[in-house]
Design a protein around this motif. Structure first.
Motif, mmCIF file in Angstrom:
data_model
loop_
_atom_site.group_PDB
_atom_site.id
_atom_site.type_symbol
_atom_site.label_atom_id
_atom_site.label_comp_id
_atom_site.label_asym_id
_atom_site.label_seq_id
_atom_site.Cartn_x
_atom_site.Cartn_y
_atom_site.Cartn_z
ATOM 1 N N ALA A 1 0.834 -1.200 0.000
ATOM 2 C CA ALA A 1 0.000 0.000 0.000
ATOM 3 C C ALA A 1 0.870 1.252 0.000
ATOM 4 O O ALA A 1 0.597 2.218 -0.716
ATOM 5 C CB ALA A 1 -0.923 -0.011 1.221
ATOM 6 N N LYS A 2 1.941 1.240 0.794
ATOM 7 C CA LYS A 2 2.818 2.407 0.845
ATOM 8 C C LYS A 2 3.500 2.616 -0.508
ATOM 9 O O LYS A 2 3.659 3.757 -0.965
ATOM 10 C CB LYS A 2 3.861 2.232 1.948
ATOM 11 N N GLY A 3 3.925 1.525 -1.139
ATOM 12 C CA GLY A 3 4.538 1.646 -2.461
ATOM 13 C C GLY A 3 3.563 2.190 -3.485
ATOM 14 O O GLY A 3 3.912 3.025 -4.326
ATOM 15 N N GLU A 4 2.292 1.743 -3.403
ATOM 16 C CA GLU A 4 1.266 2.227 -4.327
ATOM 17 C C GLU A 4 0.982 3.706 -4.077
ATOM 18 O O GLU A 4 0.823 4.496 -5.027
ATOM 19 C CB GLU A 4 -0.014 1.408 -4.142
ATOM 20 N N ALA A 5 0.952 4.089 -2.802
ATOM 21 C CA ALA A 5 0.703 5.489 -2.460
ATOM 22 C C ALA A 5 1.824 6.385 -2.993
ATOM 23 O O ALA A 5 1.574 7.470 -3.531
ATOM 24 C CB ALA A 5 0.586 5.635 -0.944
ATOM 25 N N LYS A 6 3.064 5.924 -2.870
ATOM 26 C CA LYS A 6 4.194 6.691 -3.391
ATOM 27 C C LYS A 6 4.126 6.803 -4.910
ATOM 28 O O LYS A 6 4.506 7.824 -5.482
ATOM 29 C CB LYS A 6 5.510 6.040 -2.965
ATOM 30 N N ALA A 7 3.632 5.747 -5.567
ATOM 31 C CA ALA A 7 3.483 5.789 -7.024
ATOM 32 C C ALA A 7 2.481 6.866 -7.425
ATOM 33 O O ALA A 7 2.688 7.602 -8.398
ATOM 34 C CB ALA A 7 3.054 4.424 -7.554
ATOM 35 N N VAL A 8 1.366 6.960 -6.680
ATOM 36 C CA VAL A 8 0.354 7.985 -6.962
ATOM 37 C C VAL A 8 0.970 9.377 -6.835
ATOM 38 O O VAL A 8 0.802 10.238 -7.709
ATOM 39 C CB VAL A 8 -0.841 7.847 -5.998
ATOM 40 N N LEU A 9 1.712 9.600 -5.746
ATOM 41 C CA LEU A 9 2.339 10.907 -5.528
ATOM 42 C C LEU A 9 3.376 11.218 -6.600
ATOM 43 O O LEU A 9 3.489 12.363 -7.062
ATOM 44 C CB LEU A 9 2.991 10.940 -4.144
ATOM 45 N N THR A 10 4.128 10.200 -7.000
ATOM 46 C CA THR A 10 5.155 10.407 -8.028
ATOM 47 C C THR A 10 4.526 10.815 -9.357
ATOM 48 O O THR A 10 5.011 11.717 -10.042
ATOM 49 C CB THR A 10 5.994 9.134 -8.219
ATOM 50 N N VAL A 11 3.432 10.147 -9.742
ATOM 51 C CA VAL A 11 2.747 10.487 -10.993
ATOM 52 C C VAL A 11 2.267 11.936 -10.956
ATOM 53 O O VAL A 11 2.447 12.698 -11.914
ATOM 54 C CB VAL A 11 1.567 9.527 -11.247
ATOM 55 N N LEU A 12 1.650 12.335 -9.841
ATOM 56 C CA LEU A 12 1.165 13.715 -9.723
ATOM 57 C C LEU A 12 2.319 14.711 -9.816
ATOM 58 O O LEU A 12 2.228 15.724 -10.525
ATOM 59 C CB LEU A 12 0.427 13.888 -8.388
ATOM 60 N N GLU A 13 3.414 14.408 -9.131
ATOM 61 C CA GLU A 13 4.560 15.314 -9.132
ATOM 62 C C GLU A 13 5.184 15.412 -10.519
ATOM 63 O O GLU A 13 5.553 16.496 -10.977
ATOM 64 C CB GLU A 13 5.585 14.839 -8.108
#
Length: 300
Positions: free
Chosen positions: A247-259
């Protein structure tokens, strides 16, 4: 030293020779159908210690046994110093292989492509001894393939369309069409074309869009960038528990895409995304992250 973008443009022609047929067809140039195509040594150095090396050289064997050599050069900017090099390449290759030679110059911007196509006389004004006139490919004569159905007809041509139009407003639609096309071909070819696209787009906004697309879990192929994001989750999973780590890895992926897309992320939004442990919800946010114009739209 040539950049990775420079290399990707002519390597695509070398590794996927069917692209030559598409290129000549786009320009309404008749080119005989070959029975055999071979990559030949690009070293055109003579005994004199002056290194002359073209980007890619392909030898086409035609159906009746005749030969035709195509020299492919990737050009990122106007450079009159290249004229003498191109003249040398064509003349030397013509002598070495004893066959007609065509010079194809591929460019990422319209001005460079127009310059490349201009006749380049060598000799007295009005009485040139030699005229170098390459065939030039650029954004003005390579179509922007934005229709997924059209992209599926040739994923290779769609990759080249994306690389050529990397700085065009249409590149978003081209990459989405390419996304569809790559999922219709064999996995190994899709992997190669996906990586070639990522490399060839260079340091552009389009590259970030492509990387974002390739983080989606439903892809059959992954880029190094996508795998890196997934690996972060796996490593943390070993320490904190598999589900929580994923879940943490998926959450970081979401933030990375937005950034990477330049979408502002407030502290409260970041906290909400990182606090989420629902994998299904996080996956839906990751897909939405590719399209939203504000981070708050993720939660609509």
């Amino acid at each position: 030293m040539p950049s990775s973008q420079h290399e990707a443009l002519h390597h695509l022609f070398r590794d996927k020779p069917e692209l030559y047929a598409h290129a000549f067809k786009l320009l309404n140039i008749d080119f005989p159908a070959p029975s055999e195509i071979a990559v030949v040594d690009t070293d055109l150095t003579e005994i004199k210690p002056i290194v002359r090396r073209s980007d890619t050289m392909m030898l086409f064997t035609l159906r009746r046994g005749a030969k035709h050599l195509v020299i492919t050069e990737s050009q990122s900017k106007q450079d009159d110093a290249k004229i003498s090099s191109w003249a040398y390449y064509v003349c030397h290759a013509h002598i070495k292989y004893e066959c007609p030679v065509t010079l194809l110059v591929i460019c990422r911007d319209e001005d460079t492509a127009k310059w490349a196509r201009e006749p380049k006389p060598i000799g007295l004004p009005g009485h040139p001894s030699l005229i170098v006139q390459p065939i030039g490919l650029g954004p003005d004569n390579v179509p922007a393939i934005t229709d997924p159905e059209e992209a599926c007809k040739s994923a290779v041509l769609t990759v080249y369309s994306a690389l050529t139009h990397a700085q065009s407003p249409e590149v978003d639609a081209i990459l989405k069409a390419l996304d569809v096309a790559l999922n219709t071909i064999d996995i190994e070819t899709a992997k190669y074309l996906a990586e070639m696209t990522e490399i060839g787009l260079g340091d552009t906004r389009a590259r970030q869009i492509w990387r974002s697309l390739m983080t989606m879990q439903n892809y059959r192929y992954k880029s190094e960038f996508a795998e890196m994001l997934r690996d972060e989750g796996r490593v943390e999973g070993r320490v904190e528990g598999r589900v929580e780590g994923e879940a943490k890895g998926e959450a970081k992926a979401v933030l990375t895409v937005l950034e990477q897309r330049g979408v502002p992320v407030t502290a409260s939004v970041r906290e909400r995304i990182l606090a989420c442990t629902d994998l299904e919800l996080l996956e839906s946010w990751l897909v939405r992250a590719l399209k939203v114009t504000s981070a708050e739209e993720l939660f609509d």
